[in-house]
Write an enzyme that holds these catalytic residues in place. Structure first.
Site, PDB file in Angstrom:
ATOM      1  N   HIS A 107       0.822  -1.216   0.000  1.00  0.00           N
ATOM      2  CA  HIS A 107       0.000   0.000   0.000  1.00  0.00           C
ATOM      3  C   HIS A 107       0.855   1.265   0.000  1.00  0.00           C
ATOM      4  O   HIS A 107       0.558   2.224   0.696  1.00  0.00           O
ATOM      5  CB  HIS A 107      -0.970  -0.011   1.178  1.00  0.00           C
ATOM      6  CG  HIS A 107      -1.763  -1.272   1.272  1.00  0.00           C
ATOM      7  ND1 HIS A 107      -2.792  -1.574   0.390  1.00  0.00           N
ATOM      8  CD2 HIS A 107      -1.635  -2.351   2.089  1.00  0.00           C
ATOM      9  CE1 HIS A 107      -3.273  -2.764   0.692  1.00  0.00           C
ATOM     10  NE2 HIS A 107      -2.591  -3.260   1.701  1.00  0.00           N
ATOM     11  N   ASP A 135      -3.119  -6.371  -5.131  1.00  0.00           N
ATOM     12  CA  ASP A 135      -4.006  -6.224  -3.976  1.00  0.00           C
ATOM     13  C   ASP A 135      -5.460  -6.126  -4.443  1.00  0.00           C
ATOM     14  O   ASP A 135      -6.343  -6.779  -3.873  1.00  0.00           O
ATOM     15  CB  ASP A 135      -3.612  -4.984  -3.169  1.00  0.00           C
ATOM     16  CG  ASP A 135      -4.485  -4.808  -1.946  1.00  0.00           C
ATOM     17  OD1 ASP A 135      -4.380  -5.634  -1.017  1.00  0.00           O
ATOM     18  OD2 ASP A 135      -5.301  -3.858  -1.925  1.00  0.00           O
TER      19      ASP A 135
END
Length: 170
Positions: A142, A152
């Protein structure tokens, strides 16, 4: 720096790298809850070619999905390759770069003499790793890394199918 790379090379074979295909792999796994429905994803790149893989299971853990992503990515390779492998999983990176050799030497037991968790997946990953010349690179999850973010998104979409199925059956 959140985009710092940590590189670990694991070359367990003596394949002639000048004739091997050079493949870049990005992988990720995740769960909704831990344990819970889980998804995994991988992106494989070879020259101009790109392939996205993903899947999921209704009940699992985050670590199992991280391992499954690596297994599925390496299983997709049809011949020994030189692989630059990006993962946001310290668990996968540390396992491949150090723990595996100790676990095998200790009969699949940890330093504390306990059975290795996820031994089935670690054994499979070990088989696959031995076929390739690998350079594992850890990236922060992230953190804006495009391929990691895509993995993701694919992993989340894979486990969301199980969440939707659960809602429609109740």
């Amino acid at each position: 720096n959140s985009k710092r790379l940590v590189s670990i090379s694991t070359s367990k074979t003596c394949w002639p790298t000048e004739r091997m295909k050079k493949v870049v792999i990005h992988s990720d796994g995740g769960c909704h809850g831990n344990p819970g429905p889980g998804g995994w994803a991988a992106i494989l790149e070879y020259g101009p070619h790109r392939r996205e893989l993903s899947g999921g299971v209704p009940a699992t853990t985050n670590n199992r999905m991280e391992l499954q992503a690596a297994i599925e990515a390496l299983s997709a390779l049809k011949e020994p390759c030189e692989v630059e492998f990006y993962t946001d999983s310290e668990y996968v990176k540390n396992g491949v770069s150090g723990w595996l050799s100790n676990w095998k030497r200790n009969g699949w037991r940890t330093k504390a003499k306990k059975p290795v968790k996820n031994e089935d997946l670690w054994r499979r990953l070990d088989q696959l790793v031995s076929k390739h010349t690998l350079d594992f690179r850890h990236i922060a999850g992230h953190s804006g890394h495009a391929e990691n973010e895509r993995c993701d998104k694919l992993a989340v979409a894979a486990y969301q199918k199980f969440l939707k199925a659960r809602k429609t059956s109740s």
